[in-house]
Design a protein around this motif. Structure first.
Motif, PDB file in Angstrom:
ATOM      1  N   ASP A 206       0.844  -1.193   0.000  1.00 40.81           N
ATOM      2  CA  ASP A 206       0.000   0.000   0.000  1.00 40.81           C
ATOM      3  C   ASP A 206       0.879   1.242   0.000  1.00 40.81           C
ATOM      4  OD1 ASP A 206       0.952   0.331   2.589  1.00 40.81           O
ATOM      5  OD2 ASP A 206      -0.944  -0.251   3.548  1.00 40.81           O
ATOM      6  N   LYS A 207       0.265   2.416   0.101  1.00 38.66           N
ATOM      7  CA  LYS A 207       1.009   3.677   0.030  1.00 38.66           C
ATOM      8  C   LYS A 207       1.974   3.865   1.198  1.00 38.66           C
ATOM      9  CE  LYS A 207      -2.697   6.260   2.317  1.00 38.66           C
ATOM     10  NZ  LYS A 207      -3.621   7.425   2.229  1.00 38.66           N
ATOM     11  N   ASP A 208       1.732   3.123   2.301  1.00 39.12           N
ATOM     12  CA  ASP A 208       2.616   3.216   3.461  1.00 39.12           C
ATOM     13  C   ASP A 208       3.689   2.137   3.451  1.00 39.12           C
ATOM     14  OD1 ASP A 208       1.155   5.399   4.504  1.00 39.12           O
ATOM     15  OD2 ASP A 208      -0.332   4.014   5.363  1.00 39.12           O
ATOM     16  N   GLY A 209       3.710   1.326   2.412  1.00 42.19           N
ATOM     17  CA  GLY A 209       4.736   0.299   2.308  1.00 42.19           C
ATOM     18  C   GLY A 209       4.372  -1.018   2.970  1.00 42.19           C
ATOM     19  N   LYS A 210       3.142  -1.144   3.470  1.00 49.04           N
ATOM     20  CA  LYS A 210       2.737  -2.396   4.094  1.00 49.04           C
ATOM     21  C   LYS A 210       2.252  -3.360   3.011  1.00 49.04           C
ATOM     22  CE  LYS A 210       0.755  -2.644   8.087  1.00 49.04           C
ATOM     23  NZ  LYS A 210       1.890  -3.094   8.930  1.00 49.04           N
ATOM     24  N   PRO A 211       2.526  -4.665   3.197  1.00 44.63           N
ATOM     25  CA  PRO A 211       2.118  -5.627   2.176  1.00 44.63           C
ATOM     26  C   PRO A 211       0.601  -5.777   2.126  1.00 44.63           C
ATOM     27  CG  PRO A 211       2.930  -6.766   4.115  1.00 44.63           C
ATOM     28  CD  PRO A 211       3.196  -5.312   4.337  1.00 44.63           C
ATOM     29  N   ILE A 212       0.084  -6.015   0.924  1.00 44.37           N
ATOM     30  CA  ILE A 212      -1.340  -6.270   0.733  1.00 44.37           C
ATOM     31  C   ILE A 212      -1.479  -7.511  -0.140  1.00 44.37           C
ATOM     32  CG2 ILE A 212      -2.095  -3.875   1.009  1.00 44.37           C
ATOM     33  CD1 ILE A 212      -2.116  -3.624  -2.036  1.00 44.37           C
ATOM     34  N   GLY A 213      -2.652  -8.149  -0.101  1.00 43.55           N
ATOM     35  CA  GLY A 213      -2.828  -9.358  -0.882  1.00 43.55           C
ATOM     36  C   GLY A 213      -4.272  -9.810  -0.957  1.00 43.55           C
ATOM     37  N   LEU A 214      -4.484 -10.947  -1.600  1.00 44.86           N
ATOM     38  CA  LEU A 214      -5.802 -11.561  -1.733  1.00 44.86           C
ATOM     39  C   LEU A 214      -5.971 -12.645  -0.683  1.00 44.86           C
ATOM     40  CD1 LEU A 214      -5.976 -12.018  -5.621  1.00 44.86           C
ATOM     41  CD2 LEU A 214      -7.128 -10.278  -4.259  1.00 44.86           C
ATOM     42  N   ASP A 215      -7.156 -12.699  -0.091  1.00 48.67           N
ATOM     43  CA  ASP A 215      -7.435 -13.756   0.885  1.00 48.67           C
ATOM     44  C   ASP A 215      -7.616 -15.075   0.140  1.00 48.67           C
ATOM     45  OD1 ASP A 215      -7.485 -11.599   2.550  1.00 48.67           O
ATOM     46  OD2 ASP A 215      -9.661 -11.605   2.854  1.00 48.67           O
ATOM     47  N   ILE A 216      -6.873 -16.103   0.531  1.00 43.94           N
ATOM     48  CA  ILE A 216      -6.997 -17.400  -0.133  1.00 43.94           C
ATOM     49  C   ILE A 216      -7.311 -18.512   0.865  1.00 43.94           C
ATOM     50  CG2 ILE A 216      -5.608 -16.804  -2.142  1.00 43.94           C
ATOM     51  CD1 ILE A 216      -3.201 -18.119  -0.810  1.00 43.94           C
ATOM     52  N   SER A 217      -7.785 -18.119   2.052  1.00 38.78           N
ATOM     53  CA  SER A 217      -8.310 -19.088   3.027  1.00 38.78           C
ATOM     54  C   SER A 217      -9.352 -18.376   3.861  1.00 38.78           C
ATOM     55  CB  SER A 217      -7.197 -19.640   3.925  1.00 38.78           C
ATOM     56  OG  SER A 217      -6.993 -18.798   5.046  1.00 38.78           O
ATOM     57  N   PRO A 218     -10.273 -19.124   4.458  1.00 37.17           N
ATOM     58  CA  PRO A 218     -11.189 -18.491   5.416  1.00 37.17           C
ATOM     59  C   PRO A 218     -10.427 -18.030   6.653  1.00 37.17           C
ATOM     60  CG  PRO A 218     -12.035 -20.616   4.660  1.00 37.17           C
ATOM     61  CD  PRO A 218     -10.616 -20.531   4.206  1.00 37.17           C
ATOM     62  N   TYR A 219     -11.054 -17.150   7.430  1.00 36.63           N
ATOM     63  CA  TYR A 219     -10.437 -16.667   8.658  1.00 36.63           C
ATOM     64  C   TYR A 219     -10.488 -17.744   9.736  1.00 36.63           C
ATOM     65  CZ  TYR A 219     -10.651 -11.869   6.823  1.00 36.63           C
ATOM     66  OH  TYR A 219     -10.494 -10.728   6.074  1.00 36.63           O
ATOM     67  N   SER A 220      -9.523 -17.691  10.614  1.00 38.59           N
ATOM     68  CA  SER A 220      -9.541 -18.576  11.784  1.00 38.59           C
ATOM     69  C   SER A 220     -10.582 -18.078  12.772  1.00 38.59           C
ATOM     70  CB  SER A 220      -8.167 -18.581  12.454  1.00 38.59           C
ATOM     71  OG  SER A 220      -7.941 -17.319  13.085  1.00 38.59           O
ATOM     72  N   GLU A 221     -10.714 -18.780  13.876  1.00 32.49           N
ATOM     73  CA  GLU A 221     -11.543 -18.259  14.957  1.00 32.49           C
ATOM     74  C   GLU A 221     -10.927 -16.964  15.483  1.00 32.49           C
ATOM     75  OE1 GLU A 221     -11.204 -20.143  18.856  1.00 32.49           O
ATOM     76  OE2 GLU A 221      -9.603 -21.403  18.038  1.00 32.49           O
ATOM     77  N   GLU A 222     -11.642 -16.289  16.334  1.00 33.73           N
ATOM     78  CA  GLU A 222     -11.184 -15.022  16.892  1.00 33.73           C
ATOM     79  C   GLU A 222     -10.925 -15.196  18.384  1.00 33.73           C
ATOM     80  OE1 GLU A 222     -13.107 -11.184  15.568  1.00 33.73           O
ATOM     81  OE2 GLU A 222     -13.802 -11.309  17.641  1.00 33.73           O
TER      82      GLU A 222
END
Length: 231
Positions: A206-222
């Motif tokens: 992103d504009k701040d240099g942090k990595p971004i990507g596509l989700d390729i798995s469901p989320y874990s529990e919280e």
């Protein structure tokens, strides 16, 4: 001959009596009878003779008067589809990070299973937290575990804060510099920090240099961490 003699004798007698007989006095006139018919009798006679003038009930009016009030059938409760009960992401919809745009690709992996720490783990000011989860298998060169932490506001004056990292490992140690912004000031008390993990395919920064990507798995529990306030 005898008949002639009798007739002559009768005529002689009439002549001796002195002519036409005097008229007799007429009999007294009888007082007429008056029959009084009262109006009550007339009404009774009319009522008895015309019952339809008193009762004016039609079959329609009678059935309307005796019909029970209509009851509305209960409306069925709206039911969401079964698939909507499955929460793909535990992240709140108000999370600023969730509004960055579509980031979901094909689900290539199962959701990671969180291992440590247990839900509600306390973390003191200046302390660290070691987060662990299960492996989903070998990751390709551009695939990473996305470890996400966020503090949600629970009262006026509090603000949302979140951060994340990409890692190839199945654990992440949240050190003091990473955790410090999650602690509340003393006036707000403890902070509840939510964390979860999923797999992403890195697509850039992103504009701040942090990595971004596509989700390729469901989320874990919280799970949560309970952070002491800043001194």
């Amino acid at each position: 001959m005898k008949r002639i003699l009798a007739l002559a004798l009768s005529l002689a007698l009439l002549a001796g009596c002195g002519g036409t007989p005097e008229a007799t006095e007429p009999p007294p006139t009888q007082t007429p009878w008056i029959v009084v018919v009262t109006s009550t009798a007339a009404v009774q006679a009319t009522s008895e003779a015309e019952p339809s003038a008193i009762v004016q009930a039609s079959p329609t009016a009678r059935s309307t008067a005796t019909r029970a009030p209509a009851t509305m059938a209960p409306q069925p409760t709206a039911t969401l589809p079964a698939t909507s009960a499955v929460t793909v992401s535990p992240a709140p919809q108000t999370s600023p990070m969730a509004s960055a745009g579509p980031r979901t690709g094909a689900m290539l992996y199962p959701p990671p299973a969180l291992l440590e720490p247990t839900d509600g783990q306390p973390v003191s000011w200046g302390g660290t937290a070691l987060l662990k989860w299960s492996s989903v298998g070998a990751l390709d060169e551009d695939e990473y575990y996305h470890v996400h932490l966020e503090r949600r506001p629970t009262s006026p004056g509090q603000q949302w804060y979140g951060d994340y990292v990409f890692t190839k490992e199945t654990q992440f140690r949240a050190e003091v510099p990473f955790l410090a912004p999650f602690h509340h000031s003393a006036e707000h008390g403890e902070a509840t920090v939510y964390w979860w993990v999923w797999v992403v395919q890195m697509t850039g920064q992103d504009k701040d240099g942090k990595p971004i990507g596509l989700d390729i798995s469901p989320y874990s529990e919280e799970r949560t961490l309970i952070l002491d306030p800043k001194p």
